[in-house]
Structures are given as C-alpha cells and as structure tokens.
Design a protein around this motif. Sequence first.
Motif, PDB file in Angstrom:
ATOM      1  N   THR A 258      52.637  38.507  33.594  1.00  0.00           N
ATOM      2  CA  THR A 258      51.349  39.137  33.856  1.00  0.00           C
ATOM      3  C   THR A 258      50.718  38.481  35.068  1.00  0.00           C
ATOM      4  O   THR A 258      50.712  37.261  35.188  1.00  0.00           O
ATOM      5  N   ILE A 259      50.197  39.311  35.954  1.00  0.00           N
ATOM      6  CA  ILE A 259      49.533  38.831  37.155  1.00  0.00           C
ATOM      7  C   ILE A 259      48.104  39.325  37.148  1.00  0.00           C
ATOM      8  O   ILE A 259      47.852  40.520  36.970  1.00  0.00           O
ATOM      9  N   GLY A 260      47.172  38.403  37.339  1.00  0.00           N
ATOM     10  CA  GLY A 260      45.766  38.767  37.484  1.00  0.00           C
ATOM     11  C   GLY A 260      45.465  38.979  38.954  1.00  0.00           C
ATOM     12  O   GLY A 260      45.932  38.223  39.804  1.00  0.00           O
ATOM     13  N   ILE A 261      44.706  40.029  39.255  1.00  0.00           N
ATOM     14  CA  ILE A 261      44.384  40.311  40.642  1.00  0.00           C
ATOM     15  C   ILE A 261      42.888  40.596  40.776  1.00  0.00           C
ATOM     16  O   ILE A 261      42.324  41.353  39.997  1.00  0.00           O
ATOM     17  N   ALA A 262      42.279  39.907  41.733  1.00  0.00           N
ATOM     18  CA  ALA A 262      40.865  40.152  42.018  1.00  0.00           C
ATOM     19  C   ALA A 262      40.776  41.473  42.765  1.00  0.00           C
ATOM     20  O   ALA A 262      41.428  41.658  43.789  1.00  0.00           O
ATOM     21  N   MET A 263      39.980  42.388  42.232  1.00  0.00           N
ATOM     22  CA  MET A 263      39.873  43.712  42.831  1.00  0.00           C
ATOM     23  C   MET A 263      38.474  43.894  43.409  1.00  0.00           C
ATOM     24  O   MET A 263      37.484  43.740  42.711  1.00  0.00           O
ATOM     25  N   SER A 264      38.459  44.241  44.689  1.00  0.00           N
ATOM     26  CA  SER A 264      37.184  44.383  45.400  1.00  0.00           C
ATOM     27  C   SER A 264      36.754  45.831  45.548  1.00  0.00           C
ATOM     28  O   SER A 264      35.627  46.105  45.913  1.00  0.00           O
ATOM     29  N   GLY A 265      37.669  46.740  45.320  1.00  0.00           N
ATOM     30  CA  GLY A 265      37.388  48.146  45.569  1.00  0.00           C
ATOM     31  C   GLY A 265      37.938  48.599  46.900  1.00  0.00           C
ATOM     32  O   GLY A 265      37.874  49.765  47.251  1.00  0.00           O
ATOM     33  N   GLY A 266      38.504  47.663  47.641  1.00  0.00           N
ATOM     34  CA  GLY A 266      39.079  47.983  48.939  1.00  0.00           C
ATOM     35  C   GLY A 266      40.546  48.358  48.832  1.00  0.00           C
ATOM     36  O   GLY A 266      41.153  48.311  47.765  1.00  0.00           O
ATOM     37  N   VAL A 267      41.097  48.693  49.969  1.00  0.00           N
ATOM     38  CA  VAL A 267      42.483  49.143  50.029  1.00  0.00           C
ATOM     39  C   VAL A 267      43.450  48.005  49.698  1.00  0.00           C
ATOM     40  O   VAL A 267      44.419  48.211  48.960  1.00  0.00           O
ATOM     41  N   ASP A 268      43.210  46.818  50.238  1.00  0.00           N
ATOM     42  CA  ASP A 268      44.164  45.709  50.064  1.00  0.00           C
ATOM     43  C   ASP A 268      44.428  45.392  48.597  1.00  0.00           C
ATOM     44  O   ASP A 268      45.587  45.322  48.167  1.00  0.00           O
ATOM     45  N   SER A 269      43.368  45.182  47.829  1.00  0.00           N
ATOM     46  CA  SER A 269      43.569  44.802  46.424  1.00  0.00           C
ATOM     47  C   SER A 269      44.119  45.969  45.609  1.00  0.00           C
ATOM     48  O   SER A 269      44.946  45.767  44.716  1.00  0.00           O
ATOM     49  N   SER A 270      43.717  47.187  45.925  1.00  0.00           N
ATOM     50  CA  SER A 270      44.206  48.359  45.192  1.00  0.00           C
ATOM     51  C   SER A 270      45.693  48.574  45.438  1.00  0.00           C
ATOM     52  O   SER A 270      46.466  48.806  44.504  1.00  0.00           O
TER      53      SER A 270
ATOM     54  N   SER B  40      47.824  46.309  46.511  1.00  0.00           N
ATOM     55  CA  SER B  40      48.543  45.159  45.936  1.00  0.00           C
ATOM     56  C   SER B  40      48.787  45.365  44.456  1.00  0.00           C
ATOM     57  O   SER B  40      49.898  45.105  43.957  1.00  0.00           O
ATOM     58  N   ALA B  41      47.779  45.831  43.742  1.00  0.00           N
ATOM     59  CA  ALA B  41      47.936  46.089  42.305  1.00  0.00           C
ATOM     60  C   ALA B  41      48.989  47.167  42.066  1.00  0.00           C
ATOM     61  O   ALA B  41      49.825  47.044  41.164  1.00  0.00           O
ATOM     62  N   ALA B  42      48.981  48.209  42.880  1.00  0.00           N
ATOM     63  CA  ALA B  42      49.954  49.294  42.729  1.00  0.00           C
ATOM     64  C   ALA B  42      51.381  48.797  42.995  1.00  0.00           C
ATOM     65  O   ALA B  42      52.312  49.134  42.255  1.00  0.00           O
ATOM     66  N   ILE B  43      51.551  48.000  44.027  1.00  0.00           N
ATOM     67  CA  ILE B  43      52.882  47.465  44.358  1.00  0.00           C
ATOM     68  C   ILE B  43      53.391  46.574  43.227  1.00  0.00           C
ATOM     69  O   ILE B  43      54.554  46.674  42.818  1.00  0.00           O
ATOM     70  N   LEU B  44      52.526  45.722  42.715  1.00  0.00           N
ATOM     71  CA  LEU B  44      52.937  44.833  41.622  1.00  0.00           C
ATOM     72  C   LEU B  44      53.330  45.628  40.382  1.00  0.00           C
ATOM     73  O   LEU B  44      54.312  45.310  39.708  1.00  0.00           O
ATOM     74  N   ARG B  45      52.575  46.689  40.080  1.00  0.00           N
ATOM     75  CA  ARG B  45      52.908  47.542  38.932  1.00  0.00           C
ATOM     76  C   ARG B  45      54.274  48.181  39.149  1.00  0.00           C
ATOM     77  O   ARG B  45      55.108  48.227  38.245  1.00  0.00           O
ATOM     78  N   ARG B  46      54.498  48.680  40.356  1.00  0.00           N
ATOM     79  CA  ARG B  46      55.761  49.341  40.682  1.00  0.00           C
ATOM     80  C   ARG B  46      56.938  48.374  40.556  1.00  0.00           C
ATOM     81  O   ARG B  46      58.055  48.781  40.237  1.00  0.00           O
ATOM     82  N   GLN B  47      56.677  47.101  40.808  1.00  0.00           N
ATOM     83  CA  GLN B  47      57.728  46.091  40.703  1.00  0.00           C
ATOM     84  C   GLN B  47      57.944  45.628  39.264  1.00  0.00           C
ATOM     85  O   GLN B  47      58.782  44.778  39.008  1.00  0.00           O
ATOM     86  N   GLY B  48      57.178  46.186  38.335  1.00  0.00           N
ATOM     87  CA  GLY B  48      57.397  45.897  36.922  1.00  0.00           C
ATOM     88  C   GLY B  48      56.519  44.825  36.322  1.00  0.00           C
ATOM     89  O   GLY B  48      56.706  44.444  35.167  1.00  0.00           O
ATOM     90  N   PHE B  49      55.558  44.330  37.087  1.00  0.00           N
ATOM     91  CA  PHE B  49      54.654  43.319  36.549  1.00  0.00           C
ATOM     92  C   PHE B  49      53.562  43.967  35.704  1.00  0.00           C
ATOM     93  O   PHE B  49      53.153  45.087  35.966  1.00  0.00           O
ATOM     94  N   ALA B  50      53.117  43.234  34.707  1.00  0.00           N
ATOM     95  CA  ALA B  50      51.921  43.616  33.967  1.00  0.00           C
ATOM     96  C   ALA B  50      50.746  43.094  34.797  1.00  0.00           C
ATOM     97  O   ALA B  50      50.654  41.897  35.056  1.00  0.00           O
ATOM     98  N   VAL B  51      49.900  43.983  35.253  1.00  0.00           N
ATOM     99  CA  VAL B  51      48.796  43.610  36.137  1.00  0.00           C
ATOM    100  C   VAL B  51      47.486  43.731  35.378  1.00  0.00           C
ATOM    101  O   VAL B  51      47.261  44.700  34.650  1.00  0.00           O
ATOM    102  N   HIS B  52      46.624  42.742  35.548  1.00  0.00           N
ATOM    103  CA  HIS B  52      45.284  42.758  34.962  1.00  0.00           C
ATOM    104  C   HIS B  52      44.297  42.586  36.106  1.00  0.00           C
ATOM    105  O   HIS B  52      44.365  41.608  36.848  1.00  0.00           O
ATOM    106  N   GLY B  53      43.410  43.566  36.265  1.00  0.00           N
ATOM    107  CA  GLY B  53      42.432  43.508  37.338  1.00  0.00           C
ATOM    108  C   GLY B  53      41.159  42.795  36.912  1.00  0.00           C
ATOM    109  O   GLY B  53      40.748  42.874  35.753  1.00  0.00           O
ATOM    110  N   PHE B  54      40.545  42.110  37.861  1.00  0.00           N
ATOM    111  CA  PHE B  54      39.274  41.423  37.640  1.00  0.00           C
ATOM    112  C   PHE B  54      38.318  41.798  38.758  1.00  0.00           C
ATOM    113  O   PHE B  54      38.698  41.820  39.924  1.00  0.00           O
ATOM    114  N   PHE B  55      37.084  42.085  38.389  1.00  0.00           N
ATOM    115  CA  PHE B  55      36.046  42.400  39.366  1.00  0.00           C
ATOM    116  C   PHE B  55      34.875  41.456  39.165  1.00  0.00           C
ATOM    117  O   PHE B  55      34.362  41.319  38.058  1.00  0.00           O
TER     118      PHE B  55
END
Length: 74
Positions: free
Chosen positions: A3-15, A17-32
């Motif tokens: 599981t990877i936690g990712i700080a999400m700002s609402g911008g393109v970079d964090s969004s 990044s989260a999509a790429i990690l999901r596609r690579q099979g990681f469990a992603v948890h977003g934090f705002f």
Amino acid sequence: MNTIGIAMSGGVDSSVSAAILRRQGFAVHGFFMQLPLPGVSEHLDRIRGVAEKLEIPLTVVDMGKLFTSQVINV
C-alpha cells in the motif's frame, strides 16, 4: 499487496501519480491536507472525484487549526 499513501493536491501530478501506481498494481490511499485557504472546497471536490474514479480511499486531514497557529499566526 503493498500500500502506498499519496498526498493529493487536486493537481495533475498527484492525480496521475495515483493512477500510475494503481495501474502498476499497488493499493493506493490518498490523503488531502485541508487548510484554511481560498478555494479549498473546490480542490477537495476535485480530489474526491479523482479518488472515486480511481477507486481508492481518500482521507481528509484537517490541518486548519495547526496551520493557523503554526504558520499564519507565527
């Protein structure tokens, strides 16, 4: 599964990044980090939409009081 936690700002970079990690099979948890800044509700709405589309959990961390006392009022 890792599981990877990712700080999400609402911008393109964090969004993307989260999509790429999901596609690579990681469990992603977003934090705002909710701050007392103009436009924060629009950012949060956008992030909730991204998290929903990616099917990842999103935790909103209310940093309003701490940010005000440690950054604004210093």
